[in-house]
Scaffold this active site. Structure first.
Site, PDB file in Angstrom:
ATOM      1  N   HIS A 258      25.506   8.624  31.611  1.00 21.59           N
ATOM      2  CA  HIS A 258      25.378   7.250  32.101  1.00 21.59           C
ATOM      3  C   HIS A 258      24.229   7.180  33.087  1.00 21.59           C
ATOM      4  O   HIS A 258      24.015   8.122  33.851  1.00 21.59           O
ATOM      5  CB  HIS A 258      26.680   6.793  32.780  1.00 21.59           C
ATOM      6  N   GLU A 313      32.609   4.339  26.751  1.00 22.58           N
ATOM      7  CA  GLU A 313      32.713   4.169  25.300  1.00 22.58           C
ATOM      8  C   GLU A 313      33.650   5.193  24.667  1.00 22.58           C
ATOM      9  O   GLU A 313      34.157   4.962  23.575  1.00 22.58           O
ATOM     10  CB  GLU A 313      31.325   4.290  24.655  1.00 22.58           C
TER      11      GLU A 313
HETATM   12  N1  ACO Z   1      24.163  13.913  25.022  1.00 22.27           N
HETATM   13  C1  ACO Z   1      23.188  14.854  25.125  1.00 22.27           C
HETATM   14  N2  ACO Z   1      22.175  14.776  26.000  1.00 22.27           N
HETATM   15  C2  ACO Z   1      22.144  13.697  26.793  1.00 22.27           C
HETATM   16  C3  ACO Z   1      23.129  12.683  26.742  1.00 22.27           C
HETATM   17  C4  ACO Z   1      24.168  12.834  25.806  1.00 22.27           C
HETATM   18  N3  ACO Z   1      25.122  11.917  25.700  1.00 22.27           N
HETATM   19  N4  ACO Z   1      22.827  11.737  27.653  1.00 22.27           N
HETATM   20  C5  ACO Z   1      21.695  12.123  28.251  1.00 22.27           C
HETATM   21  N5  ACO Z   1      21.275  13.307  27.731  1.00 22.27           N
HETATM   22  C6  ACO Z   1      20.092  14.057  28.100  1.00 22.27           C
HETATM   23  C7  ACO Z   1      18.871  13.403  27.468  1.00 22.27           C
HETATM   24  O1  ACO Z   1      18.565  13.962  26.211  1.00 22.27           O
HETATM   25  C8  ACO Z   1      17.804  13.694  28.496  1.00 22.27           C
HETATM   26  O2  ACO Z   1      17.301  14.981  28.275  1.00 22.27           O
HETATM   27  P1  ACO Z   1      15.731  15.299  28.559  1.00 22.27           P
HETATM   28  O3  ACO Z   1      15.581  15.095  30.044  1.00 22.27           O
HETATM   29  O4  ACO Z   1      15.592  16.698  28.106  1.00 22.27           O
HETATM   30  O5  ACO Z   1      14.960  14.291  27.750  1.00 22.27           O
HETATM   31  C9  ACO Z   1      18.554  13.718  29.819  1.00 22.27           C
HETATM   32  O6  ACO Z   1      19.922  13.976  29.510  1.00 22.27           O
HETATM   33  C10 ACO Z   1      18.485  12.397  30.526  1.00 22.27           C
HETATM   34  O7  ACO Z   1      18.722  11.369  29.622  1.00 22.27           O
HETATM   35  P2  ACO Z   1      18.186   9.897  29.836  1.00 22.27           P
HETATM   36  O8  ACO Z   1      18.065   9.239  28.504  1.00 22.27           O
HETATM   37  O9  ACO Z   1      17.004   9.887  30.753  1.00 22.27           O
HETATM   38  O10 ACO Z   1      19.351   9.263  30.646  1.00 22.27           O
HETATM   39  P3  ACO Z   1      19.603   7.728  30.766  1.00 22.27           P
HETATM   40  O11 ACO Z   1      20.124   7.507  32.104  1.00 22.27           O
HETATM   41  O12 ACO Z   1      18.417   6.916  30.371  1.00 22.27           O
HETATM   42  O13 ACO Z   1      20.683   7.529  29.619  1.00 22.27           O
HETATM   43  C11 ACO Z   1      22.494   6.938  28.320  1.00 22.27           C
HETATM   44  C12 ACO Z   1      21.941   7.016  29.741  1.00 22.27           C
HETATM   45  C13 ACO Z   1      21.588   6.060  27.465  1.00 22.27           C
HETATM   46  C14 ACO Z   1      23.884   6.306  28.345  1.00 22.27           C
HETATM   47  C15 ACO Z   1      22.569   8.357  27.717  1.00 22.27           C
HETATM   48  O14 ACO Z   1      23.381   9.183  28.520  1.00 22.27           O
HETATM   49  C16 ACO Z   1      23.033   8.378  26.267  1.00 22.27           C
HETATM   50  O15 ACO Z   1      22.219   8.189  25.357  1.00 22.27           O
HETATM   51  N6  ACO Z   1      24.370   8.596  26.011  1.00 22.27           N
HETATM   52  C17 ACO Z   1      24.876   8.598  24.676  1.00 22.27           C
HETATM   53  C18 ACO Z   1      25.086   7.164  24.159  1.00 22.27           C
HETATM   54  C19 ACO Z   1      26.240   6.469  24.841  1.00 22.27           C
HETATM   55  O16 ACO Z   1      27.295   7.057  25.084  1.00 22.27           O
HETATM   56  N7  ACO Z   1      26.020   5.166  25.147  1.00 22.27           N
HETATM   57  C20 ACO Z   1      26.990   4.337  25.842  1.00 22.27           C
HETATM   58  C21 ACO Z   1      26.591   4.173  27.262  1.00 22.27           C
HETATM   59  S1  ACO Z   1      27.801   3.353  28.230  1.00 22.27           S
HETATM   60  C22 ACO Z   1      27.388   1.721  28.149  1.00 22.27           C
HETATM   61  O17 ACO Z   1      26.291   1.304  28.073  1.00 22.27           O
HETATM   62  C23 ACO Z   1      28.467   0.700  28.176  1.00 22.27           C
END
Ligand code: ACO
Length: 374
Positions: A258, A313
């Protein structure tokens, strides 16, 4: 020829992390401590002891209402029903919701500034639109939502889909889900609603834009993917290998991570309790709990510098499955619930009255002559 001067001292923050773009008194999202408060009330308490329709009043009016009263029903108008009938049955139900809200706004010509009564109408419209489209695509006629006026907004969604009085335990579980999803600070869809309102556009347009922002898998589109993920894993014995392979391919685990929370999302904790109380499919819930443990361990190994924890989620998918929603109705249900937060923010934004208009750093070519016509 004029050249573009290099810009010194400007940092581009393309995800807007850490940028404070509004003052709000609607909710506190405390990412460090894992707390979510709606106007001071803690989300776990609201989910366990409140109701969604009361939470709507709290968000829109600012105070906890003395009585638990369902929102007035919003009937489908001919324009909305006509628009839904004209959609192909293959349309995504979330697009049907956006279309229904758009037709309603076109008919009502809501104007600016938005009002709490308009907000109540749009919130109450959601179940009628989603339910009508769910029935139309199955070749059934929509039911009269006024027959479900005694139910809260969440119960009405179940009624509008099935045409039958919902099972009280399922209606209660969906109501708690709606409560948990009603509001969440300046997330992408709420920000969209505020940007649209800041131009002095109308509330229906703000909700249409917000639905569009919610559609993506990084925001509201994840719970059905959580279900797919658990289906593919199938058995906790396979979880470690499946997750390791997915992470090695650079994929993201749905339901984890998140932007704000560095601890478990408090909404996930509240929804896990709702799922346990509902006990719709004990084996499925147990699989989710066991897979969550493996996923958290492997995510900590994979990204030790990031705190990737369970998000809303994950258990939302278990609750929505438990109340009997088809997977493509998960995000529409989320959107109906979140209409409360979107409209509360639109009201707050209109009171602040400032156009939201950030800058972009130009990185394209310098000024150049147009190529001569061939
Ligand atoms: N699984 C694996 N790796 C992850 C995940 C995950 N769920 N979430 C983040 N990371 C990793 C990314 O690959 C990234 O790696 P990098 O630095 O090597 O590129 C690092 O952690 C940081 O990720 P960001 O995308 O910068 O984090 P951000 O804060 O933008 O993302 C998000 C938040 C979009 C929710 C992300 O955690 C994600 O994609 N989760 C999976 C999808 C999901 O569950 N969405 C629902 C969100 S809740 C809502 O909106 C109601």
């Amino acid at each position: 020829m004029a050249t573009i001067a290099p810009v010194v001292g400007i940092t581009v923050n393309s995800g807007l992390e850490g940028v404070v773009a509004a003052e709000t008194s609607i909710s506190l999202v405390d990412g460090q401590a894992g707390r979510l408060l709606y106007r001071g009330y803690e989300i776990g308490d609201l989910a366990a002891h409140g109701s969604y329709d009361r939470v709507v009043a709290l968000l829109l009016d600012g105070e906890w209402p003395a009585r638990d009263q369902p929102l007035p029903v919003a009937n489908l108008t001919p324009a909305v029903l006509g628009a839904l009938r004209n959609l192909p049955t293959s349309a995504a139900p979330l697009d049907a919701l956006r279309t229904g809200v758009s037709a309603f706004g076109a008919e009502r010509r809501m104007g600016y500034p938005p009002s709490a009564d308009q907000a109540r109408e749009l919130i109450a419209l959601g179940p009628a639109v989603v339910g009508a489209f769910a029935r139309l695509r199955d070749g059934k006629e929509p039911v009269d939502i006024a027959e479900a006026a005694h139910l809260g907004v969440a119960g009405r969604l179940l009624y509008a889909i099935s045409g039958e009085e919902p099972d009280p335990a399922k209606a209660r579980a969906l109501d708690a889900y709606f409560t948990v999803c009603a509001e969440h600070g300046l997330n992408a869809s709420t920000f969209t609603a505020r940007v649209i309102t800041s131009t002095q556009s109308d509330l229906a347009s703000a909700v249409c834009g917000a639905v569009g922002a919610l559609k993506g898998r990084l925001h509201g589109g994840a719970p059905s993917e959580v279900r797919d993920q658990l289906t593919q894993i199938g058995d906790v014995e396979h979880a470690e290998q499946w997750i390791r392979e997915a992470l090695a391919r650079g994929e993201r685990l749905m339901g984890f991570g998140h932007r704000i929370y560095k601890t478990m999302d408090p909404r996930a904790a509240a929804l896990r309790q709702v799922a346990e109380r509902l006990a719709a499919d004990a084996a499925w819930l147990q699989l989710a709990i066991d897979v969550e443990d493996v996923a958290l361990r492997l995510l900590a190994e994979h990204k030790p510098e990031r705190a990737l924890k369970t998000n809303v989620e994950y258990y939302a998918s278990i609750v929505l499955d438990g109340v009997g929603l088809l997977t493509d109705l998960y995000t529409p249900a989320f959107a109906v619930a979140r209409t409360a937060g979107w409209t509360a923010h639109a009201l707050e934004q209109s009171a602040q009255g400032r156009l939201i208009r950030p800058d972009a750093l130009y990185v394209g070519p310098d000024q150049r002559p147009l190529p001569a016509a061939a």
